[in-house]
Design an enzyme around this catalytic site. Structure first.
Site, short mmCIF file in Angstrom:
data_model
loop_
_atom_site.label_atom_id
_atom_site.label_comp_id
_atom_site.label_asym_id
_atom_site.label_seq_id
_atom_site.Cartn_x
_atom_site.Cartn_y
_atom_site.Cartn_z
N LYS A 104 36.68 58.90 125.11
CA LYS A 104 36.70 59.24 126.54
C LYS A 104 37.24 60.66 126.72
CE LYS A 104 37.85 56.16 130.29
NZ LYS A 104 38.92 55.34 130.86
N PHE A 126 45.72 54.68 147.45
CA PHE A 126 44.87 53.91 148.36
C PHE A 126 43.44 54.43 148.31
CE2 PHE A 126 49.22 53.75 150.07
CZ PHE A 126 49.43 52.39 150.08
N LEU A 127 43.06 54.99 147.14
CA LEU A 127 41.73 55.57 147.00
C LEU A 127 40.67 54.48 146.93
CD1 LEU A 127 42.55 58.01 144.05
CD2 LEU A 127 42.76 58.46 146.49
N ASN A 156 46.03 45.78 150.18
CA ASN A 156 44.77 45.32 149.59
C ASN A 156 44.47 43.88 149.97
OD1 ASN A 156 44.04 47.69 148.42
ND2 ASN A 156 44.07 46.96 146.31
N LYS A 167 32.57 44.05 157.93
CA LYS A 167 31.15 43.98 157.61
C LYS A 167 30.92 42.71 156.79
CE LYS A 167 29.22 47.36 155.30
NZ LYS A 167 29.32 48.67 154.76
N CYS A 223 39.63 45.92 142.14
CA CYS A 223 40.92 45.84 142.83
C CYS A 223 41.13 44.53 143.59
CB CYS A 223 41.07 47.02 143.78
SG CYS A 223 40.85 48.58 142.94
N LYS A 245 41.35 41.08 141.65
CA LYS A 245 42.52 41.05 140.76
C LYS A 245 43.82 41.08 141.57
CE LYS A 245 43.47 44.97 138.48
NZ LYS A 245 44.82 45.51 138.56
N ARG A 261 32.25 45.98 138.05
CA ARG A 261 33.28 44.97 137.82
C ARG A 261 33.35 44.02 139.03
NH1 ARG A 261 38.21 48.69 136.05
NH2 ARG A 261 37.08 50.15 137.37
C1 UGA Z 1 40.12 49.10 147.54
C2 UGA Z 1 40.92 49.62 148.74
O1 UGA Z 1 40.04 49.78 149.87
C3 UGA Z 1 41.61 50.94 148.43
O2 UGA Z 1 42.43 51.33 149.53
C4 UGA Z 1 42.49 50.76 147.17
O3 UGA Z 1 43.11 51.98 146.79
C5 UGA Z 1 41.63 50.29 146.02
O4 UGA Z 1 40.99 49.04 146.39
C6 UGA Z 1 42.52 50.08 144.82
O5 UGA Z 1 43.40 49.23 144.87
O6 UGA Z 1 42.42 50.85 143.87
P1 UGA Z 1 37.72 49.66 146.50
O7 UGA Z 1 37.94 48.47 145.63
O8 UGA Z 1 37.27 50.93 145.88
O9 UGA Z 1 39.07 50.04 147.31
O10 UGA Z 1 36.60 49.29 147.56
P2 UGA Z 1 36.55 48.87 149.10
O11 UGA Z 1 35.86 49.91 149.86
O12 UGA Z 1 37.85 48.42 149.61
O13 UGA Z 1 35.57 47.61 149.01
C7 UGA Z 1 35.93 46.43 148.27
C8 UGA Z 1 34.86 45.37 148.41
O14 UGA Z 1 34.80 44.86 149.73
C9 UGA Z 1 33.43 45.84 148.08
O15 UGA Z 1 32.79 44.87 147.31
C10 UGA Z 1 32.78 45.97 149.44
O16 UGA Z 1 31.39 45.79 149.41
C11 UGA Z 1 33.46 44.85 150.22
N1 UGA Z 1 33.51 45.05 151.68
C12 UGA Z 1 34.21 46.10 152.20
C13 UGA Z 1 32.85 44.16 152.51
O17 UGA Z 1 32.22 43.18 152.05
N2 UGA Z 1 32.94 44.34 153.87
C14 UGA Z 1 33.62 45.37 154.42
O18 UGA Z 1 33.66 45.46 155.67
C15 UGA Z 1 34.27 46.27 153.58
#
Ligand code: UGA
Length: 445
Positions: free
Chosen positions: A47, A162-163, A220, A263, A272, A275, A339
């Site tokens: 990597k 919180f990315l 989260n 949504k 995230c 887990k 994942r």
């Molecule tokens: C999430 C958090 O949003 C971040 O703030 C956090 O830093 C990150 O985990 C982490 O702990 O590292 P992420 O997993 O990248 O970020 O993705 P999200 O945008 O939160 O979406 C997560 C899941 O929820 C996806 O499968 C998405 O499709 C789903 N989702 C999201 C929905 O089904 N409906 C929604 O309205 C929003």
């Protein structure tokens, strides 16, 4: 001039990043973009070799550009502890905390990098947890370091990230808030200098370390809970013949609720939420609490897959022998991460039912192939149009913009029977039906 000197002084803090997953790599690249000298370290030599050549190991919008721009100027990559720890002042721990069989996070990577760090603590260093970790992890890191180097001088802080994948670079530079959990003024001053108001004009919350650790888990889990809630509302809307998106809009205007994360669809995935929700349930149990609310949110999410499969079965009557186009393999748009992707959980059910699948994703096909290899039942194709050729139905599993902008008229002509089962509600049902599709959304008539 004074401002310039101040800035230089500030940028003189040398930053080390341990772990080059999406959190570590994004954080390292973004700090280098701000002008800091950054060394990113990973035990995975392959990597690191790729990163040294300016090749990103994950797909994340803008990451590639910023990596190439800063590489070997103020951004360096290390594959051994001695290449990083003696040369940095602040160490951000961004290593993985994968799930153990019992649902708790496996902390062995955090432990092993704590031991490594202890070998290089000849002068003061600030160690910052950025990975999502259970409460009291900082205490364990301190305990571990002291076991190996009792008189070391260091602080441990928690600065949760919180990315979001897919918008991680944007989120780094435009955070809603920055949480800084510290136990000393020295640590607080260093982190406030890095997260100064000029670079990060957002609210900053200074807390003790344990509180910062919990804020991440509580955030989260709350977001996951919110999605599970709207997914239950979606099921209810379906029963009474109304549109969940309109209900969500009506709820969202209330500032106390907010429109985001309402949504409905086939549920949350990724590295995230699944887990972290399990880890929080486990942490509660370890503290003699039953977090049944979160358990239910988790179960609702698991059930989304079955609900979607039933929709497909109900719509197609006989799934065996049908050609089904699968639109989307990543767990969400703008990432190649598969994942815990709901799409990849749906596919094995359809294979068992005897369907022939044509899969497409703009970025995640290579990763998906490792989980679901091509076979008699599964073909990966290079375009969305290719999926539709000879298809009896399309199943939409990820809400990529590319899919929203597709020419449905053209797609229909390629299909044997014009059926769309939309797990992400990306089309307007009326418009799709006017084009002659049998359109089956989630949580709406
Ligand atoms: C999430 C958090 O949003 C971040 O703030 C956090 O830093 C990150 O985990 C982490 O702990 O590292 P992420 O997993 O990248 O970020 O993705 P999200 O945008 O939160 O979406 C997560 C899941 O929820 C996806 O499968 C998405 O499709 C789903 N989702 C999201 C929905 O089904 N409906 C929604 O309205 C929003």
């Amino acid at each position: 001039m004074t401002e310039h000197l101040e800035k230089n002084k500030k940028r003189n803090i040398k930053i080390g990043i341990v772990g080059t997953g999406y959190v570590g790599l994004t954080t390292g690249v973004c700090f280098s973009e701000l002008g800091y000298n950054v060394i990113c370290y990973d035990k995975d030599k392959e990597k690191i070799e790729r990163l040294r050549q300016g090749i990103t190991t994950i797909y994340e919008p803008e990451l590639d550009k910023l990596l190439k721009k800063n590489l070997n100027k103020n951004l360096f990559f290390a594959d051994s502890p001695e290449e990083i720890y003696p040369h940095v002042d602040v160490i951000f721990i961004c290593v993985g905390t994968p799930e153990s069989p019992d649902g708790s996070p496996d902390m062995s990577y955090v432990e092993s990098c704590s031991i490594d760090i202890s070998q290089y603590l000849d002068d003061y260093k600030l160690i910052v947890e950025k990975s999502t970790v259970p409460v009291r992890t900082a205490e364990w890191i301190e305990h571990t370091i002291r076991l190996y180097k009792p008189d070391a001088e260091f602080d441990i802080a928690s600065n949760p990230e919180f990315l979001r994948e897919g918008s991680a670079i944007y989120d780094f530079f435009h955070p809603d808030r920055i949480v800084i959990g510290v136990s000393s003024k020295r640590a607080k001053d260093i982190l406030l200098s890095i997260y100064n108001d000029e670079d990060f004009p957002c609210p900053k919350l200074i807390t003790d370390v344990k509180t910062a650790e919990v804020i991440k888990h509580a955030s989260n889990s709350f977001l996951a809970l919110k999605i599970s809630y709207i997914n239950m509302i979606a099921d209810f809307c379906e029963k009474v013949g109304i549109d969940v998106d309109v209900v969500a809009e009506g709820m969202g205007f209330d500032k106390r609720i907010g429109r985001s994360f309402l949504k409905a669809g086939i549920g949350w995935g990724g590295s995230c939420f699944p887990k972290d929700v399990k880890a929080f349930i486990k942490m509660a149990e370890e503290n003699q609490l039953q977090f049944t609310l979160l358990k239910e949110a988790y179960n609702i999410n698991e059930n989304r897959i079955e609900i979607f499969i039933q929709k497909i079965r109900k719509t197609l009557w006989v799934v065996k022998g049908k050609n089904i186009a699968i639109w989307g393999l990543s767990f969400k748009p703008d990432t190649d991460d598969v994942r815990e992707s709901p799409a990849l959980k749906i596919i094995p059910h359809l294979i068992r039912d005897g369907a022939k699948l044509r899969l497409y994703d703009p970025k995640a096909m290579e990763n998906a192939k490792r989980v679901i290899p091509p076979s008699d039942s599964v073909i990966y194709v290079e375009s969305i149009e290719e999926t539709a050729k000879g298809a009896h139905a399309i199943a939409i599993t990820t809400d990529w913009n590319e899919f929203k902008n597709v020419d449905l008229k053209k797609i229909k002509k390629l299909m044997i029977t014009p059926i769309i089962i939309d797990g992400r509600n990306i089309f307007n049902p009326q418009e799709a039906r006017e084009l002659g599709f049998l359109y089956v959304p989630i949580g709406k008539p």
